[in-house]
Design a protein around this motif. Structure first.
Motif, PDB file in Angstrom:
ATOM      1  N   VAL A  19       0.839  -1.201   0.000  1.00 24.13           N
ATOM      2  CA  VAL A  19       0.000   0.000   0.000  1.00 24.13           C
ATOM      3  C   VAL A  19       0.875   1.254   0.000  1.00 24.13           C
ATOM      4  O   VAL A  19       0.610   2.201  -0.737  1.00 24.13           O
ATOM      5  CB  VAL A  19      -0.977  -0.008   1.197  1.00 24.13           C
ATOM      6  N   SER A  20       1.929   1.240   0.791  1.00 22.34           N
ATOM      7  CA  SER A  20       2.846   2.373   0.844  1.00 22.34           C
ATOM      8  C   SER A  20       3.453   2.656  -0.538  1.00 22.34           C
ATOM      9  O   SER A  20       3.547   3.810  -0.956  1.00 22.34           O
ATOM     10  CB  SER A  20       3.942   2.088   1.867  1.00 22.34           C
ATOM     11  N   THR A  21       3.839   1.605  -1.238  1.00 20.72           N
ATOM     12  CA  THR A  21       4.405   1.756  -2.586  1.00 20.72           C
ATOM     13  C   THR A  21       3.383   2.335  -3.547  1.00 20.72           C
ATOM     14  O   THR A  21       3.689   3.250  -4.327  1.00 20.72           O
ATOM     15  CB  THR A  21       4.909   0.391  -3.111  1.00 20.72           C
ATOM     16  N   ILE A  22       2.147   1.841  -3.494  1.00 22.41           N
ATOM     17  CA  ILE A  22       1.097   2.340  -4.393  1.00 22.41           C
ATOM     18  C   ILE A  22       0.801   3.806  -4.104  1.00 22.41           C
ATOM     19  O   ILE A  22       0.640   4.611  -5.029  1.00 22.41           O
ATOM     20  CB  ILE A  22      -0.175   1.473  -4.283  1.00 22.41           C
ATOM     21  N   VAL A  23       0.774   4.174  -2.837  1.00 22.01           N
ATOM     22  CA  VAL A  23       0.530   5.573  -2.471  1.00 22.01           C
ATOM     23  C   VAL A  23       1.647   6.463  -3.011  1.00 22.01           C
ATOM     24  O   VAL A  23       1.395   7.556  -3.535  1.00 22.01           O
ATOM     25  CB  VAL A  23       0.360   5.736  -0.946  1.00 22.01           C
ATOM     26  N   ARG A  24       2.883   5.997  -2.920  1.00 21.34           N
ATOM     27  CA  ARG A  24       4.010   6.789  -3.453  1.00 21.34           C
ATOM     28  C   ARG A  24       3.913   6.914  -4.976  1.00 21.34           C
ATOM     29  O   ARG A  24       4.248   7.963  -5.540  1.00 21.34           O
ATOM     30  CB  ARG A  24       5.340   6.179  -3.019  1.00 21.34           C
ATOM     31  N   ILE A  25       3.460   5.865  -5.651  1.00 17.25           N
ATOM     32  CA  ILE A  25       3.249   5.937  -7.110  1.00 17.25           C
ATOM     33  C   ILE A  25       2.164   6.967  -7.411  1.00 17.25           C
ATOM     34  O   ILE A  25       2.310   7.777  -8.340  1.00 17.25           O
ATOM     35  CB  ILE A  25       2.881   4.543  -7.683  1.00 17.25           C
ATOM     36  N   LEU A  26       1.084   6.952  -6.635  1.00 15.39           N
ATOM     37  CA  LEU A  26       0.013   7.944  -6.816  1.00 15.39           C
ATOM     38  C   LEU A  26       0.537   9.352  -6.595  1.00 15.39           C
ATOM     39  O   LEU A  26       0.127  10.296  -7.281  1.00 15.39           O
ATOM     40  CB  LEU A  26      -1.148   7.645  -5.864  1.00 15.39           C
ATOM     41  N   GLN A  27       1.463   9.480  -5.668  1.00  7.60           N
ATOM     42  CA  GLN A  27       2.066  10.780  -5.415  1.00  7.60           C
ATOM     43  C   GLN A  27       2.903  11.218  -6.625  1.00  7.60           C
ATOM     44  O   GLN A  27       2.819  12.365  -7.071  1.00  7.60           O
ATOM     45  CB  GLN A  27       2.922  10.704  -4.155  1.00  7.60           C
ATOM     46  N   GLN A  28       3.676  10.287  -7.187  1.00  2.23           N
ATOM     47  CA  GLN A  28       4.490  10.600  -8.378  1.00  2.23           C
ATOM     48  C   GLN A  28       3.608  10.970  -9.565  1.00  2.23           C
ATOM     49  O   GLN A  28       3.976  11.813 -10.380  1.00  2.23           O
ATOM     50  CB  GLN A  28       5.367   9.407  -8.743  1.00  2.23           C
ATOM     51  N   LYS A  29       2.437  10.348  -9.670  1.00  2.51           N
ATOM     52  CA  LYS A  29       1.506  10.635 -10.768  1.00  2.51           C
ATOM     53  C   LYS A  29       0.740  11.935 -10.550  1.00  2.51           C
ATOM     54  O   LYS A  29       0.002  12.377 -11.423  1.00  2.51           O
ATOM     55  CB  LYS A  29       0.494   9.492 -10.921  1.00  2.51           C
ATOM     56  N   GLY A  30       0.892  12.542  -9.364  1.00  3.77           N
ATOM     57  CA  GLY A  30       0.231  13.813  -9.084  1.00  3.77           C
ATOM     58  C   GLY A  30      -1.185  13.680  -8.548  1.00  3.77           C
ATOM     59  O   GLY A  30      -1.925  14.663  -8.523  1.00  3.77           O
ATOM     60  N   PHE A  31      -1.569  12.510  -8.099  1.00  8.88           N
ATOM     61  CA  PHE A  31      -2.912  12.298  -7.554  1.00  8.88           C
ATOM     62  C   PHE A  31      -2.975  12.563  -6.054  1.00  8.88           C
ATOM     63  O   PHE A  31      -4.034  12.865  -5.526  1.00  8.88           O
ATOM     64  CB  PHE A  31      -3.376  10.854  -7.805  1.00  8.88           C
ATOM     65  N   VAL A  32      -1.849  12.389  -5.368  1.00  7.98           N
ATOM     66  CA  VAL A  32      -1.815  12.410  -3.904  1.00  7.98           C
ATOM     67  C   VAL A  32      -0.705  13.332  -3.417  1.00  7.98           C
ATOM     68  O   VAL A  32       0.366  13.390  -4.014  1.00  7.98           O
ATOM     69  CB  VAL A  32      -1.575  10.964  -3.380  1.00  7.98           C
ATOM     70  N   GLY A  33      -0.992  14.028  -2.332  1.00 11.15           N
ATOM     71  CA  GLY A  33       0.011  14.817  -1.634  1.00 11.15           C
ATOM     72  C   GLY A  33       0.151  14.262  -0.222  1.00 11.15           C
ATOM     73  O   GLY A  33      -0.579  13.337   0.156  1.00 11.15           O
ATOM     74  N   HIS A  34       1.067  14.815   0.545  1.00 15.92           N
ATOM     75  CA  HIS A  34       1.209  14.331   1.921  1.00 15.92           C
ATOM     76  C   HIS A  34       1.698  15.433   2.857  1.00 15.92           C
ATOM     77  O   HIS A  34       2.283  16.416   2.417  1.00 15.92           O
ATOM     78  CB  HIS A  34       2.171  13.137   1.991  1.00 15.92           C
ATOM     79  N   HIS A  35       1.407  15.210   4.125  1.00 16.24           N
ATOM     80  CA  HIS A  35       1.971  16.013   5.211  1.00 16.24           C
ATOM     81  C   HIS A  35       2.873  15.074   5.984  1.00 16.24           C
ATOM     82  O   HIS A  35       2.477  13.957   6.304  1.00 16.24           O
ATOM     83  CB  HIS A  35       0.879  16.546   6.146  1.00 16.24           C
ATOM     84  N   ALA A  36       4.088  15.508   6.271  1.00 18.47           N
ATOM     85  CA  ALA A  36       5.025  14.680   7.032  1.00 18.47           C
ATOM     86  C   ALA A  36       4.932  15.026   8.513  1.00 18.47           C
ATOM     87  O   ALA A  36       4.899  16.199   8.889  1.00 18.47           O
ATOM     88  CB  ALA A  36       6.443  14.906   6.525  1.00 18.47           C
ATOM     89  N   PHE A  37       4.860  13.982   9.319  1.00 22.04           N
ATOM     90  CA  PHE A  37       4.910  14.106  10.778  1.00 22.04           C
ATOM     91  C   PHE A  37       6.042  13.211  11.233  1.00 22.04           C
ATOM     92  O   PHE A  37       5.836  12.024  11.504  1.00 22.04           O
ATOM     93  CB  PHE A  37       3.580  13.673  11.412  1.00 22.04           C
TER      94      PHE A  37
END
Length: 125
Positions: free
Chosen positions: A44-62
């Motif tokens: 799931v973590s890998t898929i989320v990072r791929i979505l981030q690379q594709k511009g679908f997802v952003g994140h906040h780091a804690f």
């Protein structure tokens, strides 16, 4: 709509559905909602990072933890997919698409009547 928008894989879309529903989530929150058998955390973590690379997802780091959120709205993606479906399979014709769904019994006549009412209402505007 983003010019770079691309179609999602089934797994990517499943994760996006969770993010669209929740608004923001950690990987563990996404996994909680996914159906059995639950995928591995790293998957799931890998898929989320791929979505981030594709511009679908952003994140906040804690610290080392990331909370993810959708950048592309569900409506924006729906428009993209519908346009692609219409142009690729129905010659950009709503009539061809509705006819297909009626013939395949995916839409009943009551729903066709509802569509006709919507179209009539749009004509009045």
């Amino acid at each position: 709509m983003s010019e770079q928008l691309r179609e999602l894989t089934r797994a990517e879309e499943e994760i996006m559905q969770v993010l669209w529903d929740k608004g923001k989530a950690y990987v563990k929150d996404i996994i909680e909602v996914l159906s059995e058998p639950k995928p591995a955390y790293n998957t799931v973590s890998t898929i989320v990072r791929i979505l981030q690379q594709k511009g679908f997802v952003g994140h906040h780091a804690f610290g080392k933890t990331h909370q993810y959120f959708p950048i592309i709205s569900k409506e924006e993606y729906r428009k993209f997919v519908t346009t692609k479906l219409m142009s690729g399979y129905f010659g950009n014709s709503v009539g061809n698409m509705v006819s297909f769904f009626v013939k395949e019994k995916k839409v009943d006549l009551k729903e066709v009547d509802e569509l006709m009412k919507i179209l009539e209402d749009l004509k009045k505007k």
